[in-house]
Design a protein around this motif. Structure first.
Motif, mmCIF file in Angstrom:
data_model
loop_
_atom_site.group_PDB
_atom_site.id
_atom_site.type_symbol
_atom_site.label_atom_id
_atom_site.label_comp_id
_atom_site.label_asym_id
_atom_site.label_seq_id
_atom_site.Cartn_x
_atom_site.Cartn_y
_atom_site.Cartn_z
ATOM 1 N N ALA A 1 -8.116 -2.492 3.503
ATOM 2 C CA ALA A 1 -6.839 -2.471 2.780
ATOM 3 C C ALA A 1 -5.678 -2.317 3.765
ATOM 4 O O ALA A 1 -5.752 -1.528 4.699
ATOM 5 C CB ALA A 1 -6.827 -1.331 1.765
ATOM 6 N N ASP A 2 -4.608 -3.065 3.538
ATOM 7 C CA ASP A 2 -3.460 -3.102 4.449
ATOM 8 C C ASP A 2 -2.323 -2.224 3.918
ATOM 9 O O ASP A 2 -1.742 -2.525 2.871
ATOM 10 C CB ASP A 2 -2.983 -4.545 4.597
ATOM 11 C CG ASP A 2 -1.809 -4.681 5.561
ATOM 12 O OD1 ASP A 2 -1.423 -3.669 6.186
ATOM 13 O OD2 ASP A 2 -1.284 -5.803 5.699
ATOM 14 N N PRO A 3 -1.972 -1.126 4.645
ATOM 15 C CA PRO A 3 -0.885 -0.249 4.190
ATOM 16 C C PRO A 3 0.482 -0.924 4.217
ATOM 17 O O PRO A 3 1.431 -0.405 3.637
ATOM 18 C CB PRO A 3 -0.919 0.914 5.197
ATOM 19 C CG PRO A 3 -2.256 0.837 5.859
ATOM 20 C CD PRO A 3 -2.616 -0.618 5.868
ATOM 21 N N GLY A 4 0.593 -2.069 4.884
ATOM 22 C CA GLY A 4 1.881 -2.750 4.974
ATOM 23 C C GLY A 4 2.116 -3.793 3.896
ATOM 24 O O GLY A 4 3.181 -4.427 3.849
ATOM 25 N N THR A 5 1.158 -3.963 2.993
ATOM 26 C CA THR A 5 1.297 -4.962 1.929
ATOM 27 C C THR A 5 2.381 -4.555 0.936
ATOM 28 O O THR A 5 2.445 -3.397 0.505
ATOM 29 C CB THR A 5 -0.036 -5.131 1.167
ATOM 30 O OG1 THR A 5 -1.039 -5.561 2.081
ATOM 31 C CG2 THR A 5 0.104 -6.165 0.058
ATOM 32 N N GLN A 6 3.213 -5.512 0.577
ATOM 33 C CA GLN A 6 4.275 -5.247 -0.394
ATOM 34 C C GLN A 6 3.825 -5.623 -1.798
ATOM 35 O O GLN A 6 3.093 -6.600 -1.990
ATOM 36 C CB GLN A 6 5.530 -6.034 -0.026
ATOM 37 C CG GLN A 6 6.172 -5.608 1.283
ATOM 38 C CD GLN A 6 7.454 -6.361 1.576
ATOM 39 O OE1 GLN A 6 7.749 -7.374 0.943
ATOM 40 N NE2 GLN A 6 8.234 -5.863 2.537
ATOM 41 N N ASP A 7 4.259 -4.834 -2.775
ATOM 42 C CA ASP A 7 3.961 -5.185 -4.161
ATOM 43 C C ASP A 7 5.040 -6.115 -4.695
ATOM 44 O O ASP A 7 5.906 -6.591 -3.938
ATOM 45 C CB ASP A 7 3.827 -3.920 -5.017
ATOM 46 C CG ASP A 7 5.150 -3.168 -5.173
ATOM 47 O OD1 ASP A 7 6.174 -3.605 -4.614
ATOM 48 O OD2 ASP A 7 5.158 -2.122 -5.863
ATOM 49 N N SER A 8 5.024 -6.377 -5.991
ATOM 50 C CA SER A 8 5.977 -7.330 -6.569
ATOM 51 C C SER A 8 7.413 -6.821 -6.497
ATOM 52 O O SER A 8 8.357 -7.590 -6.653
ATOM 53 C CB SER A 8 5.603 -7.627 -8.026
ATOM 54 O OG SER A 8 5.524 -6.416 -8.769
ATOM 55 N N ASN A 9 7.588 -5.529 -6.229
ATOM 56 C CA ASN A 9 8.934 -4.951 -6.073
ATOM 57 C C ASN A 9 9.337 -4.811 -4.614
ATOM 58 O O ASN A 9 10.387 -4.213 -4.308
ATOM 59 C CB ASN A 9 8.999 -3.578 -6.752
ATOM 60 C CG ASN A 9 8.804 -3.660 -8.254
ATOM 61 O OD1 ASN A 9 9.331 -4.563 -8.902
ATOM 62 N ND2 ASN A 9 8.036 -2.729 -8.811
#
Length: 643
Positions: A191-199
């Motif tokens: 899992a990547d802690p830098g992934t952005q969600d839809s916001n």
């Protein structure tokens, strides 16, 4: 380490007392002997760390402890807990079992083949199943039930799954809920802690927003784990992420006086695409892990009681999901001396910082393999270290085009330690090596698919041995169970009646007392041509295995046997070289065993006890042994004919 982990713990694989190692991604504790097998599988199968002699982030150790205490091992041994498994003869390894083959076979079946995990009912669309599992994972990480999430991950749930309706990943959910141990588990599975969600927010943002400041700091550490580990390996320091310092770039004493080769290598590294650069950085990370674990291993082992072959992991094991070129680069990293490897690590750290800060460079199609060669050739004037461990190098498609004459000359010095990577001019040789490696990767992929039931296999082999009218056993130089071979003997000696045509299934080289030992060898070109034919037939057999075309096994094995016989006939009847004799023995006995195994695929009424999965696994192993022996003969003749 907590008190709970110090007392009355047992190895998850053989139940030995007081295990000293952990497999992080499996959530288990293991003993020294079982750890040696885990290491040989590679980090893509098992990520091992010593409980006392390796630095642990506290929450990562707590995650492993929680999984272990909540029965994570039952995930990997699900079917063994069924009372029916006792009736079928299946059992786990015991402390008294030998490492090879007993513990090794069990551990490979358990983690590489996933032979004992609970399997979901087969569905036509596997992607739907994976999506359902990932949605369950997405919901489960808001709770503290780690074992449920590990079970879902073991079944195929994706740690980086982006929920189409929720617009975020499981790590976003865990961070928002303050579930630190869930975040650790997800990170172990990629899992990547830098992934952005839809916001546009990351898991770090949600952890801070929820007041989970320690979790937020840990997620930042996880985000920079690769570069932090590389820096710590060289200088024993990590960046102060709290203060906004995300990189530590060590400097070597001679770093200001770079050679032209070093400057060229650095420039090539900078011109890699982001994707290739990330792959190279991950491979170097794996090599750092291998070297650091080796150091801990050597410092903690009782060398008088452990068998040497169980303690050595001389290079990164082949990952069948990677290309042959990438696997080659990974293996070559083990041959870098300390100065060369440090140079590469520093260059990677420097360029990782540049890329993160968004400083662009002109793109290029430079190959990672060429960069590794450039760095390893910076010290071409230094003598080669012939004490390096032997291993099968993976051939690069660029070898013949990219190597300079100086590099070839340099490589000639190390032929004794790396026969298969010598400076051969024949383009066919490189193609053969590539084909053999491709076969090897396919073999490993097929072995992952086919369930390894080692105990039942041994029972089958004993039954088969009783049915066949055999009178002696052939010696062989590999670890697989030996099949009785048709060697005729008279009296108490082993002379017996020799057949007029050699290598027609005896499985060993006949002792011809009338022929003097010969040191002559066939030409490299002839051996290459025969090896190409063997390789072509092996690949045809592997395709049949992959497609479950079992009726093709016998004709394929017959073609392989003919090609093997023709190759063996190129060599003298009584080779002087022990290495040649050993390779020929492996080649011919494996071809005979292959035919014998393939005959077990005849109609059920002919062989009522046949388990086709077990037969397929043995067929694959025989094919691998033939490919290995053919490759050995190519390298031997190449070396001798070039001298």
């Amino acid at each position: 380490m907590s008190k709970r982990l110090r007392s009355s713990e047992v190895c998850a694989d053989c139940s030995a007392q007081d295990p000293c190692w952990a497999s992080i991604n499996r959530g288990i504790l293991i003993c020294d002997e079982c750890c040696s097998v885990h290491r040989s599988l590679g980090r893509h199968i098992s990520q091992v760390r010593h409980l006392k002699h390796t630095p642990w982030p506290p929450t990562l150790l707590q995650m492993v402890e929680t999984l272990y205490n909540n029965g994570a091992n039952s995930i990997w041994e699900h079917s063994l807990l069924d009372p029916a498994s006792v009736m079928s003869g299946r059992r786990k390894a015991s402390p008294q079992d030998k490492v090879h083959p007993n513990k090794a076979e069990f551990i490979r079946a358990k983690y590489q083949m996933l032979a004992f995990v609970h399997r979901l009912p087969c569905r036509e669309d596997d992607s739907v199943t994976a999506k359902d599992l990932s949605k369950q994972l997405h919901s489960s990480v808001r709770t503290g039930n780690l074992e449920t999430c590990l079970r879902l991950l073991s079944l195929g749930a994706q740690a980086n799954f982006f929920h189409p309706e929720k617009g975020n990943t499981p790590l976003h959910v865990a961070a928002k809920a303050g579930q630190t141990l869930q975040a650790e588990l997800l990170a172990v599975y990629g899992a990547d802690p830098g992934t952005q969600d839809s916001n546009g927010k990351t898991p770090v943002d949600y952890a801070r927003q929820g007041g989970h400041h320690e979790l937020a700091e840990r997620l930042v550490e996880i985000q920079y784990e690769l570069t932090d580990r590389l820096a710590f390996y060289l200088c024993g320091r990590k960046p102060e992420h709290k203060n906004g310092q995300h990189f530590v770039i060590p400097q070597m004493a001679d770093s200001l006086d770079l050679s032209e080769l070093a400057k060229a290598a650095k420039k090539k590294l900078q011109s890699l695409s982001n994707h290739l650069f990330e792959e190279l950085a991950m491979d170097v990370y794996d090599e750092v892990d291998r070297r650091e674990t080796d150091a801990v291993w050597l410092a903690t082992q009782n060398h008088s009681t452990l068998v040497t072959e169980t303690t050595v992991v001389p290079f990164l094991p082949v990952n069948p999901e990677y290309s042959s070129t990438r696997n080659q680069g990974r293996q070559k990293l083990a041959r870098f001396n300390a100065h060369e490897f440090a140079t590469l690590v520093i260059d990677i750290l420097s360029d990782a910082k540049r890329r993160q800060q968004g400083n662009p460079l002109a793109g290029s199609k430079e190959n990672v393999e060429l960069i590794l060669k450039s760095i390893s050739n910076q010290h071409s004037s230094e003598s080669q270290d012939n004490d390096q461990p032997d291993y099968d190098s993976v051939a690069s498609d660029e070898d013949t085009d990219l190597e300079t004459n100086a590099a070839k000359s340099n490589r000639q010095k190390s032929l004794d330690s790396d026969l298969s990577d010598g400076p051969v001019t024949a383009q066919e040789y490189m193609q053969v090596k590539n084909a053999l490696v491709a076969s090897e990767v396919k073999i490993q992929q097929l072995m992952k698919v086919n369930i390894n039931l080692s105990d039942e296999l041994r029972i089958m082999q004993k039954k088969a041995s009783k049915l066949e009218k055999q009178s002696s056993m052939s010696e062989s130089d590999y670890d697989n169970p030996t099949t009785p071979l048709e060697l005729e003997e008279t009296g108490s000696g082993r002379k017996g009646r020799q057949r007029s045509v050699i290598w027609q299934g005896e499985g060993s080289i006949p002792e011809d007392t009338d022929t003097a030992p010969s040191s002559s060898l066939p030409s490299t070109e002839d051996v290459i041509r025969k090896t190409e034919q063997i390789t072509k037939n092996i690949q045809e057999l592997l395709r049949a295995a992959q497609e479950n075309k079992h009726d093709s096994y016998i004709p394929c094995s017959e073609r392989i046997h003919v090609a093997v016989t023709e190759m063996a006939a190129l060599f003298p009847k009584k080779p002087k070289s022990e290495l040649v004799r050993t390779s020929l023995r492996l080649l011919t006995s494996s071809a005979y065993r292959l035919q014998s195994e393939c005959k077990k695929t005849l109609p059920v009424e002919t062989c009522p006890t046949t388990d086709i999965q077990l037969v397929t696994q043995q067929v694959i192993q025989c094919a691998y042994d033939i490919a290995k022996a053919a490759k050995q003969l190519v390298t031997i003749t190449t070396k001798e004919n070039n001298n």
